[in-house]
Every structure is written in structure tokens, then in C-alpha cells.
Design a protein around this motif. Structure first.
Motif, PDB file in Angstrom:
ATOM      1  N   ALA A 103       1.079  -1.179   0.026  1.00 58.42           N
ATOM      2  CA  ALA A 103       0.412   0.248   0.238  1.00 58.42           C
ATOM      3  C   ALA A 103       0.951   1.104   0.347  1.00 58.42           C
ATOM      4  O   ALA A 103       1.538   1.405   0.758  1.00 58.42           O
ATOM      5  CB  ALA A 103      -1.301  -0.092   1.487  1.00 58.42           C
ATOM      6  N   VAL A 104       0.639   2.099  -0.744  1.00 57.17           N
ATOM      7  CA  VAL A 104       1.662   3.299  -1.166  1.00 57.17           C
ATOM      8  C   VAL A 104       0.521   4.431  -1.088  1.00 57.17           C
ATOM      9  O   VAL A 104      -0.879   4.483  -1.280  1.00 57.17           O
ATOM     10  CB  VAL A 104       2.206   3.520  -2.529  1.00 57.17           C
ATOM     11  N   HIS A 151      -3.000   4.931  -2.286  1.00 60.83           N
ATOM     12  CA  HIS A 151      -3.980   6.306  -2.118  1.00 60.83           C
ATOM     13  C   HIS A 151      -3.146   7.391  -2.727  1.00 60.83           C
ATOM     14  O   HIS A 151      -1.878   7.803  -3.487  1.00 60.83           O
ATOM     15  CB  HIS A 151      -3.294   5.931  -0.471  1.00 60.83           C
ATOM     16  N   LEU A 152      -4.194   7.941  -2.898  1.00 59.69           N
ATOM     17  CA  LEU A 152      -3.825  10.003  -3.161  1.00 59.69           C
ATOM     18  C   LEU A 152      -4.146  10.808  -2.344  1.00 59.69           C
ATOM     19  O   LEU A 152      -5.450  10.645  -1.783  1.00 59.69           O
ATOM     20  CB  LEU A 152      -4.705   9.642  -4.279  1.00 59.69           C
ATOM     21  N   ILE A 153      -3.628  11.645  -2.349  1.00 61.49           N
ATOM     22  CA  ILE A 153      -3.528  12.054  -2.054  1.00 61.49           C
ATOM     23  C   ILE A 153      -3.817  13.913  -2.607  1.00 61.49           C
ATOM     24  O   ILE A 153      -2.633  13.803  -3.186  1.00 61.49           O
ATOM     25  CB  ILE A 153      -2.465  13.530  -0.919  1.00 61.49           C
ATOM     26  N   ASP A 154      -4.101  15.218  -2.498  1.00 63.99           N
ATOM     27  CA  ASP A 154      -4.998  15.591  -3.030  1.00 63.99           C
ATOM     28  C   ASP A 154      -3.958  16.406  -3.699  1.00 63.99           C
ATOM     29  O   ASP A 154      -2.761  17.473  -2.245  1.00 63.99           O
ATOM     30  CB  ASP A 154      -5.825  17.048  -3.214  1.00 63.99           C
ATOM     31  N   PRO A 155      -3.343  16.926  -4.666  1.00 67.26           N
ATOM     32  CA  PRO A 155      -2.197  18.404  -4.918  1.00 67.26           C
ATOM     33  C   PRO A 155      -2.523  19.617  -4.586  1.00 67.26           C
ATOM     34  O   PRO A 155      -3.540  20.333  -5.157  1.00 67.26           O
ATOM     35  CB  PRO A 155      -1.793  18.042  -6.371  1.00 67.26           C
ATOM     36  N   GLY A 181       6.825  13.116   2.239  1.00 64.88           N
ATOM     37  CA  GLY A 181       5.543  13.681   3.517  1.00 64.88           C
ATOM     38  C   GLY A 181       5.349  12.813   4.915  1.00 64.88           C
ATOM     39  O   GLY A 181       4.553  12.789   5.726  1.00 64.88           O
ATOM     40  N   GLY A 182       6.710  11.983   4.995  1.00 63.33           N
ATOM     41  CA  GLY A 182       6.220  11.576   5.952  1.00 63.33           C
ATOM     42  C   GLY A 182       6.810  10.054   6.017  1.00 63.33           C
ATOM     43  O   GLY A 182       8.259   9.761   4.975  1.00 63.33           O
ATOM     44  N   LEU A 183       7.084   9.334   7.580  1.00 60.43           N
ATOM     45  CA  LEU A 183       7.425   7.825   7.487  1.00 60.43           C
ATOM     46  C   LEU A 183       6.460   7.195   8.356  1.00 60.43           C
ATOM     47  O   LEU A 183       6.160   7.771   9.484  1.00 60.43           O
ATOM     48  CB  LEU A 183       8.819   8.061   8.529  1.00 60.43           C
ATOM     49  N   VAL A 184       5.599   6.948   7.591  1.00 60.26           N
ATOM     50  CA  VAL A 184       4.702   5.585   8.168  1.00 60.26           C
ATOM     51  C   VAL A 184       5.586   3.729   8.780  1.00 60.26           C
ATOM     52  O   VAL A 184       5.882   3.589   7.665  1.00 60.26           O
ATOM     53  CB  VAL A 184       4.162   5.101   7.297  1.00 60.26           C
ATOM     54  N   ILE A 185       5.327   3.326   9.752  1.00 61.18           N
ATOM     55  CA  ILE A 185       5.564   2.266  10.783  1.00 61.18           C
ATOM     56  C   ILE A 185       4.426   1.426  10.870  1.00 61.18           C
ATOM     57  O   ILE A 185       4.503   2.609  12.310  1.00 61.18           O
ATOM     58  CB  ILE A 185       7.139   1.994  10.858  1.00 61.18           C
ATOM     59  N   GLY A 189      14.157  13.988  -8.745  1.00 61.50           N
ATOM     60  CA  GLY A 189      13.858  12.380  -7.782  1.00 61.50           C
ATOM     61  C   GLY A 189      13.079  11.519  -9.030  1.00 61.50           C
ATOM     62  O   GLY A 189      13.125  11.821  -9.889  1.00 61.50           O
ATOM     63  N   GLY A 190      12.839  10.562  -8.208  1.00 57.59           N
ATOM     64  CA  GLY A 190      12.451   9.454  -9.270  1.00 57.59           C
ATOM     65  C   GLY A 190      10.978   8.896  -9.105  1.00 57.59           C
ATOM     66  O   GLY A 190      10.187   9.406  -7.904  1.00 57.59           O
ATOM     67  N   MET A 191      10.886   7.660  -9.281  1.00 54.05           N
ATOM     68  CA  MET A 191       9.887   7.338  -8.562  1.00 54.05           C
ATOM     69  C   MET A 191       9.626   6.706  -6.901  1.00 54.05           C
ATOM     70  O   MET A 191       8.596   6.442  -6.747  1.00 54.05           O
ATOM     71  CB  MET A 191       9.642   5.642  -9.646  1.00 54.05           C
ATOM     72  N   LYS A 192      11.079   6.145  -6.429  1.00 53.71           N
ATOM     73  CA  LYS A 192      11.042   6.188  -4.984  1.00 53.71           C
ATOM     74  C   LYS A 192       9.724   7.546  -4.719  1.00 53.71           C
ATOM     75  O   LYS A 192       8.703   7.436  -3.490  1.00 53.71           O
ATOM     76  CB  LYS A 192      12.405   5.604  -4.677  1.00 53.71           C
ATOM     77  N   CYS A 193      10.992   8.425  -5.047  1.00 54.46           N
ATOM     78  CA  CYS A 193      10.208  10.111  -4.416  1.00 54.46           C
ATOM     79  C   CYS A 193       8.368  10.169  -4.151  1.00 54.46           C
ATOM     80  O   CYS A 193       8.403  10.978  -3.686  1.00 54.46           O
ATOM     81  CB  CYS A 193      11.323  10.771  -4.870  1.00 54.46           C
ATOM     82  N   LEU A 194       8.619   9.446  -5.613  1.00 52.61           N
ATOM     83  CA  LEU A 194       7.080   9.780  -6.083  1.00 52.61           C
ATOM     84  C   LEU A 194       5.897   9.225  -5.118  1.00 52.61           C
ATOM     85  O   LEU A 194       5.112   8.696  -5.415  1.00 52.61           O
ATOM     86  CB  LEU A 194       6.550   9.623  -7.149  1.00 52.61           C
ATOM     87  N   THR A 195       6.284   7.940  -3.928  1.00 54.01           N
ATOM     88  CA  THR A 195       5.959   6.907  -3.569  1.00 54.01           C
ATOM     89  C   THR A 195       6.442   6.354  -1.958  1.00 54.01           C
ATOM     90  O   THR A 195       7.507   6.223  -2.236  1.00 54.01           O
ATOM     91  CB  THR A 195       6.919   5.115  -4.153  1.00 54.01           C
ATOM     92  N   LEU A 196       5.149   7.389  -1.117  1.00 54.77           N
ATOM     93  CA  LEU A 196       5.434   6.704   0.045  1.00 54.77           C
ATOM     94  C   LEU A 196       4.875   4.856   0.588  1.00 54.77           C
ATOM     95  O   LEU A 196       3.631   5.429   0.291  1.00 54.77           O
ATOM     96  CB  LEU A 196       5.056   7.615   0.809  1.00 54.77           C
ATOM     97  N   GLU A 197       5.592   4.503   0.956  1.00 54.55           N
ATOM     98  CA  GLU A 197       5.293   3.187   2.082  1.00 54.55           C
ATOM     99  C   GLU A 197       4.188   4.034   3.117  1.00 54.55           C
ATOM    100  O   GLU A 197       4.375   4.268   3.760  1.00 54.55           O
ATOM    101  CB  GLU A 197       5.956   2.222   2.321  1.00 54.55           C
ATOM    102  N   LEU A 198       3.138   2.848   2.736  1.00 56.24           N
ATOM    103  CA  LEU A 198       1.892   2.936   3.997  1.00 56.24           C
ATOM    104  C   LEU A 198       2.469   1.810   4.847  1.00 56.24           C
ATOM    105  O   LEU A 198       1.868   1.731   6.126  1.00 56.24           O
ATOM    106  CB  LEU A 198       0.367   3.218   3.130  1.00 56.24           C
ATOM    107  N   ARG A 199       2.632   0.883   4.401  1.00 55.89           N
ATOM    108  CA  ARG A 199       3.182  -1.033   5.155  1.00 55.89           C
ATOM    109  C   ARG A 199       1.637  -1.305   5.104  1.00 55.89           C
ATOM    110  O   ARG A 199       1.530  -2.097   4.586  1.00 55.89           O
ATOM    111  CB  ARG A 199       4.129  -0.224   6.412  1.00 55.89           C
ATOM    112  N   ASP A 200       1.136  -0.397   6.496  1.00 57.69           N
ATOM    113  CA  ASP A 200       0.011  -2.212   6.822  1.00 57.69           C
ATOM    114  C   ASP A 200      -1.613  -1.638   6.243  1.00 57.69           C
ATOM    115  O   ASP A 200      -2.112  -1.743   7.127  1.00 57.69           O
ATOM    116  CB  ASP A 200      -0.007  -2.101   8.633  1.00 57.69           C
ATOM    117  N   ASN A 201      -1.064  -0.753   5.398  1.00 54.26           N
ATOM    118  CA  ASN A 201      -2.420  -0.808   4.619  1.00 54.26           C
ATOM    119  C   ASN A 201      -3.756   0.081   5.946  1.00 54.26           C
ATOM    120  O   ASN A 201      -4.789   0.200   6.057  1.00 54.26           O
ATOM    121  CB  ASN A 201      -3.316  -1.083   4.017  1.00 54.26           C
ATOM    122  N   GLY A 202      -2.763   1.773   6.594  1.00 53.02           N
ATOM    123  CA  GLY A 202      -4.075   2.416   6.465  1.00 53.02           C
ATOM    124  C   GLY A 202      -4.034   1.975   9.007  1.00 53.02           C
ATOM    125  O   GLY A 202      -3.425   1.153   9.297  1.00 53.02           O
TER     126      GLY A 202
END
Ligand SMILES: NC(=[NH2+])NCCC[C@H](N)C(=O)O
Length: 268
Positions: A4-5, A54-58, A71-75, A254-267
Motif C-alpha cells: 500500500a503506497v 492511495h492518493l493525496i490531493d495536490p 511526506g512522512g515515514l509510516v511504520i 526525484g525518481g519513482m521512489k520519491c513519488l511513492t510513500l510506503e504505507l506498509r500496513d494499509n492504514g
């Protein structure tokens, strides 16, 4: 393995200022190409890989918000919010915070020291590799260790072109990390080698082609189509390699990783 990203559509993406060596206001992005590159990535994640995106509004006038990795670090159910170094990006934090709260995340922290999210903090098993000093401060690492209850290994970045950790290091799988050795100190390299069984060393051409700014789920790896050497190495390892064009975002550092934040446990 499904992921989930969080991504942010590039509606307002542009080069409006220069805060890293890649950005030049007189080398503008092609908006259309940026949109199609972003869309290609979104489609790959959702249709081919079956990831939950998941998407956040620009937000207008926040052109770098597209780089959700900052935008954060989610663990698990915890989120460390970003404290951006540059005033140009500081307005993003409140929108990311809002998004996390609406998604039901309750345990959030805002570090007292500069910290630019997953862009500078990559989780490998139970170890958090954290970069400094270009965009995050080393004392923030201690805050992260306490907040998440994890071992944090500080890695000093030595080359301004690789100013976020995720531009110079990829978490490939539970056994493997790839990195560009010249972007680290000898001490940092030693700290990685001591922990990680398999360390792939990328050539400069692959690193400069943003090949280390890659997203892997352990079976599939998505990386810049300019990183041919790394792609070949990953294929030999048996990974499914997905090379993608990323030129317009690279103009912003930036590249693809920068465009992608891991959400890990999906909420939460
Ligand atoms: N996770 C990353 N490496 N993000 C890249 C951010 C690029 C953006 N233009 C900046 O300089 O802040």
C-alpha cells in the motif's frame, strides 16, 4: 507481496525554485510528459503489480508535493511527519498531517530536528537506515529511534547530487540492499555491510540515472530505465524488473521512489 503506497498527482508539479543540484528554473519540465510518466507508474502499480495506491490531493504552489516519500515515514500505525529544511516545502507538512489523520492514524510525531520522511529513512527488516546532513539532521535519528522503537543506523551522505538517502540506496529485499558507494563515508558503508548479507554496488552511471531511487516488493522492482547495469543485476537475481521513464521528475531531483510513500500496513 502486495503493497500500500501513497502518491500525489503531478497537477502542480514544476520547477519553481532550486533546492538541490538537479533543479534549474531555466530547465522546465514538460507538464504533459510528467503527467504521462506519473500515470505510467500509477498504472504499473495498480494494474500490473496489484498494489493499493492511495492518493493525496495536490495543492497549488506546492510543486514538490508530488514527492510523497518526503511526506512522512509510516511504520505500523505510527507516522513521523516531515520537518522540511527549505521554506519552499514547509507548507506541505500540514496537508500530509491532515491526510494521515483522516486515514485514521492516531500516533503522529513531528520531529524537533529537520527530517524529510522516507526520502531520508529506509526500513530494512527491523533496521532503519537514515541519511543526513543535506536535508535531515542527525539528531532527528535519535527521535525516530525513540518514537518507532527501532535501531536507527545513521548514514552520512557525501555527494550533494545524492542529497536524500533514497537517491543513493535501495532496499531490494530482506537480504539485499543496493547502493552507490561513493555517496557514503567508509564508516557508513561498513555499517551497511556489517548488517546486510548482500550489498549490490551500483556504478556511477546507474546512480546518476537515478537507478537507486527504486521501489521493490521483493519480487518486482521498479526503477529508472536509465539504470541498465542494475536492471541486469536484478534480473540475474530472479527479480521481475520494471524499467520506467522518469526524466521529468529527475529534473527536480526525484525518481519513482520519491513519488511513492510506503504505507506498509494499509492504514491504522
Ligand atoms: N525522496 C526524494 N528524494 N525526493 C525528491 C524531492 C525533490 C524535490 N525537488 C526536493 O528537492 O525536495
Amino acid at each position: 507481496m502486495s503493497k500500500a503506497v501513497l502518491m500525489c498527482p503531478p497537477e502542480h508539479f514544476d520547477i519553481e525554485y532550486e533546492i538541490n543540484p538537479w533543479m534549474h528554473v531555466d530547465d522546465p519540465v514538460c507538464r504533459e510528459l510528467a503527467r504521462s510518466q506519473w500515470q505510467g507508474l500509477y498504472q504499473l502499480y495498480t494494474q500490473t503489480l496489484g498494489w493499493d495506491v492511495h492518493l493525496i490531493d495536490p495543492i497549488e504552489h506546492l510543486p514538490d508535493m508530488v514527492f510523497t516519500a518526503n511526506g512522512g515515514l509510516v511504520i505500523r500505525d505510527r507516522v513521523a511527519l516531515p520537518r522540511f529544511r527549505q521554506p519552499e516545502r514547509q507548507g506541505e507538512t500540514e496537508f500530509f498531517e491532515q491526510w494521515f489523520r483522516r486515514r485514521g492514524y492516531r500516533t503522529l510525531c513531528l520531529p524537533r530536528h529537520d527530517f524529510e520522511g522516507e526520502g531520508d529513512a529506509l526500513l530494512w527488516n527491523d533496521t532503519l537506515f537514515a541519511g543526513y546532513p543535506w536535508r535531515s539532521d542527525k539528531p532527528a535519528h535519535r527521535e525516530l529511534a525513540e518514537f518507532f522503537g527501532l535501531e536507527v543506523v545513521s548514514l552520512q551522505l557525501t555527494d550533494a547530487r545524492f542529497y536524500h538517502l533514497d537517491t543513493a540506496l535501495t532496499i531490494v529485499d530482506e537480504q539485499t540492499v543496493a547502493l552507490y558507494p561513493d555517496a557514503f563515508t567508509a564508516e557508513g558503508l561498513e555499517a551497511v555491510h556489517r548488517r546486510v548479507p548482500r550489498v549490490i554496488e551500483a556504478a556511477e552511471a546507474d546512480a546518476v540515472g537515478y537507478g537507486l531511487n527504486a521501489v521493490s516488493d521483493g519480487r518486482h522492482i521498479v526503477l529508472s530505465d536509465r539504470a541498465r547495469g542494475l536492471a541486469a543485476t536484478y534480473r540475474e537475481m530472479g527479480l521481475q524488473v520494471h524499467p520506467m521513464p522518469i526524466s521529468e521528475f529527475q529534473k527536480s531531483g526525484g525518481g519513482m521512489k520519491c513519488l511513492t510513500l510506503e504505507l506498509r500496513d494499509n492504514g491504522a
